[in-house]
Scaffold this active site. Structure first.
Site, short mmCIF file in Angstrom:
data_model
loop_
_atom_site.label_atom_id
_atom_site.label_comp_id
_atom_site.label_asym_id
_atom_site.label_seq_id
_atom_site.Cartn_x
_atom_site.Cartn_y
_atom_site.Cartn_z
N GLN A 24 0.82 -1.20 0.00
CA GLN A 24 0.00 0.00 0.00
C GLN A 24 0.86 1.26 0.00
OE1 GLN A 24 -2.29 -0.82 3.55
NE2 GLN A 24 -0.46 -1.63 4.51
N HIS A 46 -8.97 4.13 19.73
CA HIS A 46 -8.23 3.04 20.35
C HIS A 46 -8.81 2.63 21.69
CE1 HIS A 46 -4.74 4.34 17.60
NE2 HIS A 46 -5.23 3.20 17.17
N GLU A 105 0.22 -8.26 11.76
CA GLU A 105 0.22 -7.09 10.89
C GLU A 105 0.81 -7.51 9.54
OE1 GLU A 105 0.12 -3.91 8.80
OE2 GLU A 105 -0.72 -3.73 10.82
N GLY A 143 -3.88 -11.48 7.89
CA GLY A 143 -4.75 -11.84 9.00
C GLY A 143 -5.58 -13.08 8.74
N ASP A 157 -8.36 -4.56 13.85
CA ASP A 157 -8.15 -3.13 13.59
C ASP A 157 -7.66 -2.98 12.15
OD1 ASP A 157 -7.72 -0.43 13.76
OD2 ASP A 157 -5.88 -0.58 14.91
N SER A 158 -8.58 -3.21 11.23
CA SER A 158 -8.21 -3.25 9.82
C SER A 158 -8.50 -1.91 9.14
CB SER A 158 -9.01 -4.34 9.10
OG SER A 158 -10.38 -3.97 9.03
N THR A 159 -7.98 -1.79 7.92
CA THR A 159 -8.37 -0.69 7.06
C THR A 159 -9.77 -1.00 6.52
OG1 THR A 159 -7.33 -1.79 5.17
CG2 THR A 159 -5.99 -0.20 6.40
N ASP A 160 -10.30 -0.12 5.67
CA ASP A 160 -11.61 -0.36 5.08
C ASP A 160 -11.54 -1.56 4.13
OD1 ASP A 160 -13.59 1.93 5.82
OD2 ASP A 160 -11.65 2.90 5.53
N PRO A 163 -5.76 -4.43 0.76
CA PRO A 163 -5.32 -5.46 1.70
C PRO A 163 -6.34 -5.75 2.80
CG PRO A 163 -3.55 -3.88 1.29
CD PRO A 163 -4.79 -3.31 0.65
#
EC number: 2.5.1.16
Length: 290
Positions: free
Chosen positions: A33, A64, A108, A141, A158-161, A165
């Site tokens: 990314q 968080h 991660e 993941g 706790d992922s991105t949209d 990825p």
């Protein structure tokens, strides 16, 4: 590198927000990314992945704390925790504040995200990556949970949209693997977008999680830099009774843990499960087929 131009977030195709870039601290196209970290007068240090704001120095504590303390204080005694994503270290920092925690595994996909956040957003992790209870795994993941033989008390995604990825972390395959990695009294939570702008993410997640868990719902918080209204967090467990403890008991539990927060408290915890009617209506209209 000084830069006075505006950077427009590209999460939504027809609407967004702009940041004045006071200084670019780091920019790099990783294997997975595009990562940029810059300074902004209002928000401090800001991190963007693929044109989407992931975290800022000024308001990260809201996200968080809510991602962490809602499931952690709902569990009777969380000892083993799995974090998927969360390369900035904020979730890890908050998880490690709980005295019952014995081991944390963090998966991660991109080591570069961890490295750059330790360097440019050091207060996010606050040394958490050096804690002896932490095991960092660089892996996808879905691949990790699909092959994992361990079980955890709390799993936080706790992922991105769900683009690029992060897309695989919103699939039925992922949720089925999560179920097998959770203890019977375990809790799974996940970032689930801004519900007013991304309502389809809420309904899709509910539909795909429901075959795996007895209790599937969402809780919410308003995070200023995640624009468009409240951010929703997916919640899944096998026990519907554990998500909203008695407020007085929860207050005592927080006091005994000695955890200082800036946003989360017992009343916020309970109130966060109250959802707008448009979200409830959308959830009620979904089935349970993937």
């Amino acid at each position: 590198m000084k830069n006075t131009q505006a950077l427009i977030e590209s999460l939504y195709p027809t609407w967004g927000q702009a940041y004045q870039v006071d200084e670019v601290l780091f920019e790099h196209q990783t294997e997975h990314q595009h990562l940029v970290i810059f300074n902004n007068q209002q928000w401090g240090t800001v991190m963007m992945l693929d044109g989407v704001v992931q975290t800022t120095e000024k308001d990260e504590f809201i996200y968080h704390e809510m991602m962490t303390h809602v499931p952690m204080f709902s569990h009777a005694k969380p000892k083993r925790v799995l974090i998927i994503g969360g390369g900035d270290g904020g979730i890890l920092r908050e998880v490690l504040k709980h005295p019952s925690v014995e081991q944390v595994t963090q998966v991660e996909i991109d080591q570069a995200v961890i490295d750059m956040c330790v360097k440019y957003l050091p207060n996010h992790s606050a040394g958490a990556f050096d804690d002896p209870r932490v095991n960092i795994v660089i892996d996808d993941g879905v691949n990790f949970v699909s092959q994992c033989a361990e079980q955890f008390d709390v799993i936080i995604s706790d992922s991105t949209d769900p683009i690029g990825p992060g897309e695989s972390l919103f699939t039925s395959k992922f949720y089925q693997a999560i179920q097998s990695c959770l203890h019977q009294e375990g809790i799974f939570v996940a970032q689930n977008g801004v519900s007013f702008m991304q309502l389809d993410e809420v309904t899709t997640t509910h539909r795909r999680l429901s075959p795996c868990f007895n209790d599937v719902t969402f809780y919410a918080a308003a995070v200023p830099t995640y624009v468009g209204g409240i951010m929703t967090f997916a919640w899944a467990s096998q026990n519907p009774k554990i998500k909203q403890p008695d407020v007085a008991e929860l207050q005592q539990k927080i006091k005994q843990a000695g955890i200082q927060t800036k946003y989360y408290n017992a009343a916020i915890h309970q109130a966060s499960f109250a959802l707008p009617q448009y979200v409830m209506t959308a959830i009620d209209s979904t089935g349970t087929q993937s």
